[in-house]
Design a protein around this motif. Structure first.
Motif, PDB file in Angstrom:
ATOM      1  N   ILE A  19      71.843 -55.881  -1.095  1.00  0.00           N
ATOM      2  CA  ILE A  19      71.197 -54.720  -0.786  1.00  0.00           C
ATOM      3  C   ILE A  19      71.134 -54.351   0.657  1.00  0.00           C
ATOM      4  CG2 ILE A  19      68.827 -53.139  -0.565  1.00  0.00           C
ATOM      5  CD1 ILE A  19      69.936 -53.558  -3.415  1.00  0.00           C
ATOM      6  N   GLU A  22      74.690 -52.959   0.747  1.00  0.00           N
ATOM      7  CA  GLU A  22      74.865 -51.505   0.370  1.00  0.00           C
ATOM      8  C   GLU A  22      74.219 -50.659   1.530  1.00  0.00           C
ATOM      9  OE1 GLU A  22      73.128 -49.190  -3.414  1.00  0.00           O
ATOM     10  OE2 GLU A  22      71.717 -50.024  -1.862  1.00  0.00           O
ATOM     11  N   MET A  34      77.151 -50.055  -5.919  1.00  0.00           N
ATOM     12  CA  MET A  34      76.686 -51.180  -6.865  1.00  0.00           C
ATOM     13  C   MET A  34      77.103 -50.945  -8.187  1.00  0.00           C
ATOM     14  SD  MET A  34      75.520 -53.736  -5.178  1.00  0.00           S
ATOM     15  CE  MET A  34      74.803 -53.958  -3.305  1.00  0.00           C
ATOM     16  N   ILE A  35      77.476 -52.257  -8.709  1.00  0.00           N
ATOM     17  CA  ILE A  35      77.939 -52.295 -10.081  1.00  0.00           C
ATOM     18  C   ILE A  35      77.414 -53.724 -10.461  1.00  0.00           C
ATOM     19  CG2 ILE A  35      79.969 -50.846 -10.090  1.00  0.00           C
ATOM     20  CD1 ILE A  35      81.694 -53.368 -10.209  1.00  0.00           C
ATOM     21  N   PRO A  36      77.242 -53.759 -11.883  1.00  0.00           N
ATOM     22  CA  PRO A  36      76.823 -55.087 -12.391  1.00  0.00           C
ATOM     23  C   PRO A  36      78.073 -55.857 -12.355  1.00  0.00           C
ATOM     24  CG  PRO A  36      76.689 -53.432 -14.132  1.00  0.00           C
ATOM     25  CD  PRO A  36      77.194 -52.779 -12.939  1.00  0.00           C
ATOM     26  N   CYS A  45      74.663 -63.474  -7.656  1.00  0.00           N
ATOM     27  CA  CYS A  45      73.723 -62.299  -7.921  1.00  0.00           C
ATOM     28  C   CYS A  45      74.555 -61.635  -9.098  1.00  0.00           C
ATOM     29  CB  CYS A  45      73.713 -61.809  -6.475  1.00  0.00           C
ATOM     30  SG  CYS A  45      72.979 -60.168  -6.392  1.00  0.00           S
ATOM     31  N   GLY A  46      73.895 -60.791  -9.516  1.00  0.00           N
ATOM     32  CA  GLY A  46      74.182 -59.834 -10.726  1.00  0.00           C
ATOM     33  C   GLY A  46      74.758 -58.705 -10.198  1.00  0.00           C
ATOM     34  N   LEU A  47      74.643 -58.484  -8.783  1.00  0.00           N
ATOM     35  CA  LEU A  47      75.077 -57.079  -8.139  1.00  0.00           C
ATOM     36  C   LEU A  47      76.372 -57.183  -7.732  1.00  0.00           C
ATOM     37  CD1 LEU A  47      71.557 -55.765  -6.697  1.00  0.00           C
ATOM     38  CD2 LEU A  47      72.714 -55.154  -9.042  1.00  0.00           C
TER      39      LEU A  47
ATOM     40  N   ALA B  37      72.028 -53.433 -12.671  1.00  0.00           N
ATOM     41  CA  ALA B  37      72.440 -52.538 -11.463  1.00  0.00           C
ATOM     42  C   ALA B  37      72.418 -51.189 -11.842  1.00  0.00           C
ATOM     43  CB  ALA B  37      74.068 -52.874 -11.459  1.00  0.00           C
ATOM     44  N   LEU B  42      67.924 -50.939  -8.907  1.00  0.00           N
ATOM     45  CA  LEU B  42      68.561 -50.734  -7.449  1.00  0.00           C
ATOM     46  C   LEU B  42      67.382 -50.200  -6.559  1.00  0.00           C
ATOM     47  CD1 LEU B  42      72.123 -49.821  -8.094  1.00  0.00           C
ATOM     48  CD2 LEU B  42      71.268 -51.883  -7.211  1.00  0.00           C
ATOM     49  N   GLY B 228      67.313 -64.004 -11.023  1.00  0.00           N
ATOM     50  CA  GLY B 228      68.382 -62.933 -11.107  1.00  0.00           C
ATOM     51  C   GLY B 228      69.303 -63.279 -10.530  1.00  0.00           C
ATOM     52  N   ILE B 229      69.626 -64.517 -10.098  1.00  0.00           N
ATOM     53  CA  ILE B 229      70.993 -65.097  -9.815  1.00  0.00           C
ATOM     54  C   ILE B 229      71.257 -66.192 -10.119  1.00  0.00           C
ATOM     55  CG2 ILE B 229      70.676 -63.517  -7.484  1.00  0.00           C
ATOM     56  CD1 ILE B 229      70.060 -66.189  -6.000  1.00  0.00           C
TER      57      ILE B 229
END
Lengths: 78, 380
Positions: A19, A22, A34-36, A45-47, B37, B42, B228-229
């Motif tokens: 974040i 971003e 941002m995408i998965p 991280c999932g982002l 995401a 977000l 989440g990670i």
């Protein structure tokens, strides 16, 4: 499904890093969103930040300027 | 009867409307930060990150990613105290501490750590000059409160931070009574870990709080779990802030905290403190001529929390507080205040104290009603 295309994909260690990146990109008019995280890339991280492949060198410098460590930076067809 | 609330050191009951609106908005639309995401997730992550930034800026931490959210100060202090020390360590603390510091320290003591408590004088001021005399070879840290929840007296964090720096000690601060009230500069004060709650001087919702951790400090987490990670790791991730944030965050509460930090920035914590201190002085001046009243603490400086703890003759503090509540609709806190060593130091273990604590939302009229009530009670 949308057609696949070549993308620069940047992954991060934490959601906070993602974040923070971003936010910095938006403040500096850097292209992307941002995408998965795609399955081709391993990430904490999932982002992931997805941008155009031409941004690769510039993004490496920008990450350093922002004091944000990415986990991986790859150009993927996804 | 419309009540008068003077128990703001326990929680600031009245919150800015923007805080209430932000919590409601979050409950209507907030996803789970870091768990997807999509926009809802977000947006939650963005708002939580913005809140980290506001906290980091407020205390000059220098990196928002070093702000980890907890449910309150107690959880933050437990995380810091349990996560930084081992059984052979010696820790210096003070008699001014709340049980949220004392009990984790006593737990460590039961496991073999050594704890020393710096005393205070008859006005409740810490005898900082004695710090040096408690130093040992295995001293690892000073853990202390910024301001006493009982007397409101504030410690000089610059001075204690200098001492810690000179002796290479960790400096852990409990800012439960001062976050959003007194200026805090972690870098200038050499603070390594600052623990705070959101629902007092920050005017945020209950269930919010956190730790601000200097970058080089690694804290063993109290909890592990969903992050989440790093899904396939067997251990909880070590990267801040995730390292100290297992499980879904209190996003709805943090949304309120975000708004309350905006409110504080808009008015300015100096302005808020000035008003609270003015109310405190008005109250003290109004009750000072009551015979047999005993006020605890040092009011010679305004560098303190807006707290007045007192006793009326030999009356049980619970009796006085109950009368204030039942007859006058005035909310105060009586008895022991989770600060056992401070009650010992002030000689009020049996009697307790009646604590009046003021907020931005209190008025002079309310203070005057409390003054009249105290006079009437004293005359009975």
């Amino acid at each position: 499904m949308r057609q696949k295309e070549w993308k620069l994909v940047i992954t991060f260690r934490t959601t906070a890093d993602a974040i923070a990146f971003e936010k910095a990109c938006k403040a500096n008019d850097k292209p992307g969103r941002m995408i998965p995280v795609p399955r081709e890339i391993s990430a904490g991280c999932g982002l992931a930040w997805a941008s155009v492949p031409e941004e690769k060198d510039g993004m490496a410098v920008f990450l350093e300027e922002q004091n944000i460590k990415c986990e991986e930076m790859k150009v993927l067809f996804c | 009867m419309m009540g008068i609330y003077f128990d703001n050191a326990a929680t600031t009951k009245r919150k800015p409307q923007c805080v209430i609106d932000a919590v409601i908005a979050a409950m209507n639309q907030m996803g789970n930060s870091g768990r997807g995401a999509h926009n809802d997730s977000l947006d939650a992550a963005r708002l939580i990150y913005d809140t980290r930034e506001r906290i980091s800026d407020l205390v000059n931490l220098g990196d928002p990613r070093q702000v980890a959210f907890t449910s309150n100060s107690t959880e933050a202090l437990n995380t810091a105290i349990m996560g930084l020390f081992d059984c052979g360590d010696h820790i210096i603390s003070t008699v001014m501490e709340h049980n949220s510091v004392l009990r984790p320290l006593y737990f460590l003591e039961s496991k073999g750590a050594e704890i020393s408590f710096v005393p205070c004088d008859e006005n409740g001021n810490l005898k900082v000059e004695l710090l040096q005399s408690y130093l040992k070879e295995n001293t690892k840290a000073v853990v202390c409160t910024h301001a006493s929840n009982l007397t409101g007296n504030a410690n000089d964090l610059y001075q204690i931070g200098e001492f810690c720096k000179a002796h290479q000690l960790l400096f852990i601060v409990d800012a439960s009574q001062t976050m959003g009230v007194l200026p805090i500069d972690m870098q200038a004060m050499n603070i390594d870990v600052l623990c705070f709650t959101g629902h007092k001087g920050l005017y945020g919702p209950q269930g919010t709080g956190g730790l601000c951790v200097r970058q080089e400090i690694r804290i063993r987490p109290l909890k592990s779990g969903g992050s989440g990670i790093h899904t396939y790791l067997k251990e909880h991730p070590t990267e801040m802030p995730t390292a100290l944030e297992a499980g879904t965050l209190n996003g709805h509460g943090i949304a309120g905290l975000h708004a309350s930090l905006g409110f504080l920035n808009e008015i300015g914590i100096d302005e808020i403190h000035k008003k609270e201190i003015a109310l405190m002085h008005r109250f003290i001046n109004g009750i000072s001529d009551i015979p047999n009243i005993k006020v605890y603490g040092d009011f010679s400086t305004d560098h303190r929390a807006a707290v007045v703890s007192l006793n009326l003759g030999d009356y049980d503090s619970s009796e006085v507080s109950d009368e204030l509540s039942y007859t006058y609709g005035i909310a105060t806190r009586p008895g022991a205040h989770c600060a056992p060593l401070m009650h010992q130091a002030m000689g009020t273990v049996e009697q307790g104290m009646v604590r009046f604590s003021f907020s931005w939302f209190n008025t002079e009229e309310e203070v005057d009603i409390a003054i009249r009530a105290m006079h009437e009670l004293a005359e009975e």
